[in-house]
Design a protein around this motif. Structure first.
Motif, PDB file in Angstrom:
ATOM      1  N   TYR A  97     -22.893 -27.530 -84.304  1.00  0.00           N
ATOM      2  CA  TYR A  97     -21.498 -27.112 -84.502  1.00  0.00           C
ATOM      3  C   TYR A  97     -21.094 -26.017 -83.523  1.00  0.00           C
ATOM      4  N   ILE A  98     -19.925 -26.200 -82.892  1.00  0.00           N
ATOM      5  CA  ILE A  98     -19.358 -25.215 -81.974  1.00  0.00           C
ATOM      6  C   ILE A  98     -18.024 -24.744 -82.540  1.00  0.00           C
ATOM      7  N   HIS A  99     -17.858 -23.428 -82.640  1.00  0.00           N
ATOM      8  CA  HIS A  99     -16.691 -22.828 -83.290  1.00  0.00           C
ATOM      9  C   HIS A  99     -16.119 -21.770 -82.352  1.00  0.00           C
ATOM     10  N   ILE A 100     -14.879 -21.979 -81.908  1.00  0.00           N
ATOM     11  CA  ILE A 100     -14.247 -21.048 -80.985  1.00  0.00           C
ATOM     12  C   ILE A 100     -12.920 -20.606 -81.587  1.00  0.00           C
ATOM     13  N   GLY A 101     -12.838 -19.332 -81.983  1.00  0.00           N
ATOM     14  CA  GLY A 101     -11.643 -18.880 -82.676  1.00  0.00           C
ATOM     15  C   GLY A 101     -11.315 -17.424 -82.448  1.00  0.00           C
ATOM     16  N   LEU A 102     -10.291 -16.953 -83.136  1.00  0.00           N
ATOM     17  CA  LEU A 102      -9.836 -15.575 -82.990  1.00  0.00           C
ATOM     18  C   LEU A 102     -10.704 -14.605 -83.769  1.00  0.00           C
ATOM     19  N   SER A 103     -11.055 -14.953 -84.996  1.00  0.00           N
ATOM     20  CA  SER A 103     -11.830 -14.039 -85.829  1.00  0.00           C
ATOM     21  C   SER A 103     -13.319 -14.117 -85.547  1.00  0.00           C
ATOM     22  N   GLU A 104     -13.797 -15.256 -85.071  1.00  0.00           N
ATOM     23  CA  GLU A 104     -15.209 -15.393 -84.722  1.00  0.00           C
ATOM     24  C   GLU A 104     -15.435 -16.593 -83.820  1.00  0.00           C
ATOM     25  N   CYS A 105     -16.492 -16.478 -83.033  1.00  0.00           N
ATOM     26  CA  CYS A 105     -16.954 -17.578 -82.195  1.00  0.00           C
ATOM     27  C   CYS A 105     -18.457 -17.720 -82.444  1.00  0.00           C
ATOM     28  N   LEU A 106     -18.939 -18.936 -82.538  1.00  0.00           N
ATOM     29  CA  LEU A 106     -20.353 -19.122 -82.847  1.00  0.00           C
ATOM     30  C   LEU A 106     -20.797 -20.551 -82.553  1.00  0.00           C
ATOM     31  N   ILE A 107     -22.113 -20.703 -82.504  1.00  0.00           N
ATOM     32  CA  ILE A 107     -22.760 -22.012 -82.457  1.00  0.00           C
ATOM     33  C   ILE A 107     -23.702 -22.059 -83.650  1.00  0.00           C
ATOM     34  N   LEU A 137     -39.196 -20.748 -87.445  1.00  0.00           N
ATOM     35  CA  LEU A 137     -38.368 -19.572 -87.707  1.00  0.00           C
ATOM     36  C   LEU A 137     -38.967 -18.298 -87.117  1.00  0.00           C
ATOM     37  N   ASN A 138     -40.286 -18.249 -87.016  1.00  0.00           N
ATOM     38  CA  ASN A 138     -40.966 -17.048 -86.529  1.00  0.00           C
ATOM     39  C   ASN A 138     -41.159 -17.022 -85.018  1.00  0.00           C
ATOM     40  N   LYS A 139     -40.815 -18.112 -84.345  1.00  0.00           N
ATOM     41  CA  LYS A 139     -40.956 -18.145 -82.893  1.00  0.00           C
ATOM     42  C   LYS A 139     -40.086 -17.053 -82.277  1.00  0.00           C
ATOM     43  N   LYS A 140     -40.628 -16.307 -81.330  1.00  0.00           N
ATOM     44  CA  LYS A 140     -39.926 -15.159 -80.767  1.00  0.00           C
ATOM     45  C   LYS A 140     -38.586 -15.558 -80.156  1.00  0.00           C
ATOM     46  N   SER A 141     -38.579 -16.624 -79.361  1.00  0.00           N
ATOM     47  CA  SER A 141     -37.338 -17.037 -78.715  1.00  0.00           C
ATOM     48  C   SER A 141     -36.302 -17.483 -79.740  1.00  0.00           C
ATOM     49  N   PHE A 142     -36.753 -18.103 -80.834  1.00  0.00           N
ATOM     50  CA  PHE A 142     -35.844 -18.530 -81.901  1.00  0.00           C
ATOM     51  C   PHE A 142     -35.198 -17.312 -82.552  1.00  0.00           C
ATOM     52  N   LYS A 143     -36.003 -16.296 -82.821  1.00  0.00           N
ATOM     53  CA  LYS A 143     -35.479 -15.073 -83.426  1.00  0.00           C
ATOM     54  C   LYS A 143     -34.488 -14.384 -82.498  1.00  0.00           C
ATOM     55  N   ASN A 144     -34.776 -14.418 -81.199  1.00  0.00           N
ATOM     56  CA  ASN A 144     -33.884 -13.783 -80.240  1.00  0.00           C
ATOM     57  C   ASN A 144     -32.515 -14.457 -80.217  1.00  0.00           C
ATOM     58  N   VAL A 145     -32.496 -15.778 -80.385  1.00  0.00           N
ATOM     59  CA  VAL A 145     -31.243 -16.535 -80.313  1.00  0.00           C
ATOM     60  C   VAL A 145     -30.492 -16.529 -81.636  1.00  0.00           C
ATOM     61  N   PHE A 146     -31.215 -16.634 -82.758  1.00  0.00           N
ATOM     62  CA  PHE A 146     -30.562 -16.803 -84.061  1.00  0.00           C
ATOM     63  C   PHE A 146     -30.821 -15.673 -85.063  1.00  0.00           C
ATOM     64  N   ALA A 179     -29.387 -22.921 -92.634  1.00  0.00           N
ATOM     65  CA  ALA A 179     -28.587 -22.974 -91.408  1.00  0.00           C
ATOM     66  C   ALA A 179     -28.867 -21.749 -90.555  1.00  0.00           C
ATOM     67  N   VAL A 180     -28.597 -21.888 -89.263  1.00  0.00           N
ATOM     68  CA  VAL A 180     -28.725 -20.765 -88.339  1.00  0.00           C
ATOM     69  C   VAL A 180     -27.432 -20.648 -87.529  1.00  0.00           C
ATOM     70  N   ILE A 181     -27.159 -19.435 -87.058  1.00  0.00           N
ATOM     71  CA  ILE A 181     -25.948 -19.161 -86.290  1.00  0.00           C
ATOM     72  C   ILE A 181     -26.299 -18.332 -85.056  1.00  0.00           C
ATOM     73  N   HIS A 182     -25.713 -18.727 -83.946  1.00  0.00           N
ATOM     74  CA  HIS A 182     -25.791 -17.925 -82.727  1.00  0.00           C
ATOM     75  C   HIS A 182     -24.400 -17.340 -82.493  1.00  0.00           C
ATOM     76  N   PRO A 183     -24.206 -16.047 -82.760  1.00  0.00           N
ATOM     77  CA  PRO A 183     -22.880 -15.454 -82.627  1.00  0.00           C
ATOM     78  C   PRO A 183     -22.458 -15.304 -81.166  1.00  0.00           C
ATOM     79  N   LEU A 184     -21.162 -15.438 -80.939  1.00  0.00           N
ATOM     80  CA  LEU A 184     -20.589 -15.295 -79.614  1.00  0.00           C
ATOM     81  C   LEU A 184     -19.358 -14.401 -79.710  1.00  0.00           C
ATOM     82  N   ASN A 185     -18.912 -13.904 -78.568  1.00  0.00           N
ATOM     83  CA  ASN A 185     -17.627 -13.220 -78.529  1.00  0.00           C
ATOM     84  C   ASN A 185     -16.754 -13.875 -77.470  1.00  0.00           C
ATOM     85  N   ARG A 186     -15.512 -13.446 -77.392  1.00  0.00           N
ATOM     86  CA  ARG A 186     -14.581 -14.082 -76.466  1.00  0.00           C
ATOM     87  C   ARG A 186     -15.077 -13.994 -75.023  1.00  0.00           C
TER      88      ARG A 186
END
Length: 218
Positions: A97-107, A137-146, A179-186
């Motif tokens: 899922y890709i979400h691009i909006g005013l209040s939040e952006c995320l994958i 879930l414990n993989k370092k790169s996974f934790k860094n992203v999510f 579920a997992v979320i990767h937060p983004l900003n504008r």
């Protein structure tokens, strides 16, 4: 696409969140929507190249309606403040899922408050080989992203029916959302490498999604 135009449209829409304004600006809406659909088509093609099991999902199929469902949520605004789309949209499985909006952006990806049948299937998988999910879930790169699993406000305080409170994976079994979320900003969205970031997040999320999707299809 020019995401600046997308954000500008959403800003104007939220300042005029009613049908009359949308009707008067329908041409602009379709222009922004079509540009986003074309961008999704590009993402769709690139994901198909990096994942042999990817389920092709054209932008027109993946994009969500911009109207809020007022039948079930009558107090919400008429229109959403974002554009959202689900790719890799195989029937009865969690999408990307890709979400691009005013209040939040995320994958995001996984299962948010799934029905009991899906939830029971995920719990059965955790009971059988939950250590695989824990390793993901414990993989370092996974934790860094999510960071980790999405915090679950509805998480059970006791063991789910059929499982003992001293189960080795009891903490996972108590979850109702996986579920997992990767937060983004504008600024992230507007960068030239945003497409590359989407692909990187997809690849990092893939083992997590595959584990869950296998659980609900076995």
């Amino acid at each position: 696409m020019d995401f600046n135009i997308l954000f500008e449209f959403l800003h104007d829409l939220q300042n005029n969140n009613h049908k009359d304004w949308m009707d008067a600006n329908r041409k602009q809406y379709h222009s922004v929507r079509n540009s986003f659909v074309k961008w999704l088509d590009q993402v769709d093609g690139k994901l198909a190249k990096i994942d042999p099991e990817y389920y092709p999902t054209p932008g027109k199929k993946g994009i969500n309606r911009i109207n809020n469902n007022l039948l079930f949520h009558p107090n919400k605004p008429v229109y959403k403040d974002h554009f959202g789309a689900g790719l890799d949209q195989r029937t009865k499985q969690g999408d990307f899922y890709i979400h691009i909006g005013l209040s939040e952006c995320l994958i995001a990806g996984g299962y948010w408050k799934p029905d009991n049948k899906i939830l029971n299937s995920i719990r059965e998988a955790i009971d059988y080989d939950g250590e695989k999910l824990i390793n993901i879930l414990n993989k370092k790169s996974f934790k860094n992203v999510f960071g980790g699993l999405l915090p679950d406000e509805d998480k059970l305080k006791t063991a789910p029916k059929g499982y003992s409170s001293d189960h080795q994976h009891i903490d996972l079994l108590r979850h109702k959302t996986f579920a997992v979320i990767h937060p983004l900003n504008r600024e992230d969205i507007l960068k030239d490498d945003f497409m590359d970031r989407v692909l990187t997040v997809y690849k990092e999320m893939l083992p997590f999604r595959r584990y869950l999707n296998q659980a609900v299809t076995v």
